[in-house]
Design an enzyme around this catalytic site. Structure first.
Site, PDB file in Angstrom:
ATOM      1  N   HIS A  63     -28.484  23.316 -35.944  1.00 11.34           N
ATOM      2  CA  HIS A  63     -29.332  22.018 -35.366  1.00 11.34           C
ATOM      3  C   HIS A  63     -28.958  21.309 -34.338  1.00 11.34           C
ATOM      4  O   HIS A  63     -29.798  20.996 -33.660  1.00 11.34           O
ATOM      5  CB  HIS A  63     -29.753  21.227 -36.696  1.00 11.34           C
ATOM      6  CG  HIS A  63     -30.756  20.077 -36.788  1.00 11.34           C
ATOM      7  ND1 HIS A  63     -30.316  18.940 -36.447  1.00 11.34           N
ATOM      8  CD2 HIS A  63     -32.102  20.473 -36.422  1.00 11.34           C
ATOM      9  CE1 HIS A  63     -31.476  18.301 -36.374  1.00 11.34           C
ATOM     10  NE2 HIS A  63     -32.587  19.172 -36.208  1.00 11.34           N
ATOM     11  N   ASP A 105     -36.012  21.209 -36.407  1.00 11.24           N
ATOM     12  CA  ASP A 105     -35.931  20.336 -37.470  1.00 11.24           C
ATOM     13  C   ASP A 105     -36.302  21.301 -38.904  1.00 11.24           C
ATOM     14  O   ASP A 105     -35.537  21.350 -40.012  1.00 11.24           O
ATOM     15  CB  ASP A 105     -36.868  19.256 -37.863  1.00 11.24           C
ATOM     16  CG  ASP A 105     -36.211  18.039 -36.792  1.00 11.24           C
ATOM     17  OD1 ASP A 105     -35.066  18.439 -36.354  1.00 11.24           O
ATOM     18  OD2 ASP A 105     -36.715  16.988 -36.622  1.00 11.24           O
TER      19      ASP A 105
END
Length: 138
Positions: A63, A105
């Site tokens: 991420h 996300d």
């Protein structure tokens, strides 16, 4: 330190991406990002260094890498649209940045959901100074 920053952001009433990411994590893991992921391992939460501690921490590493590629975007504050149905997150319309941030996300939340079995309480509130291994490249 990571936990304090996230709590401060929430107390200030920021309505941006961090709150949306928290909601995605809740959808996929049934856990609140705070406290479960706000300072987990070496990469979940603010910043990151060293080697990911497990598959859960690796989700956060990936991420961070995803956000790092969005040099012309503001991934921690841009608001995007998304929806979900029966545990599936779908990124909606918006600018290219909003779509890319949403996808970063979404992928991380899905990864965290798929790796719930690797979650270890000993890595909750893990101190940064223990993350001393050389950092991996994205």
């Amino acid at each position: 330190m990571r936990t304090l920053w996230i709590v401060a952001v929430l107390l200030l009433g920021v309505e941006g991406n961090l709150l949306q990411f928290n909601k995605m994590i809740k959808i996929m893991t049934k856990k609140n990002a705070i406290p479960f992921y706000s300072s987990y391992g070496c990469y979940c939460g603010w910043g990151g260094q060293g080697k990911p501690k497990d598959a859960t921490d690796r989700c956060c590493f990936v991420h961070d890498c995803c956000y790092g590629k969005l040099t012309d975007c503001s991934p921690k504050s841009d608001i995007y649209s998304y929806s979900w149905k029966t545990g599936i997150i779908i990124c909606g319309e918006g600018t290219e940045c909003e779509k890319k941030i949403c996808e970063c996300d979404r992928a991380a939340a899905v990864c965290l959901g798929h790796n719930l079995r690797t979650y270890k309480k000993r890595y909750m509130f893990y101190p940064d100074f223990l993350c001393t291994d050389p950092s991996e490249k994205c």
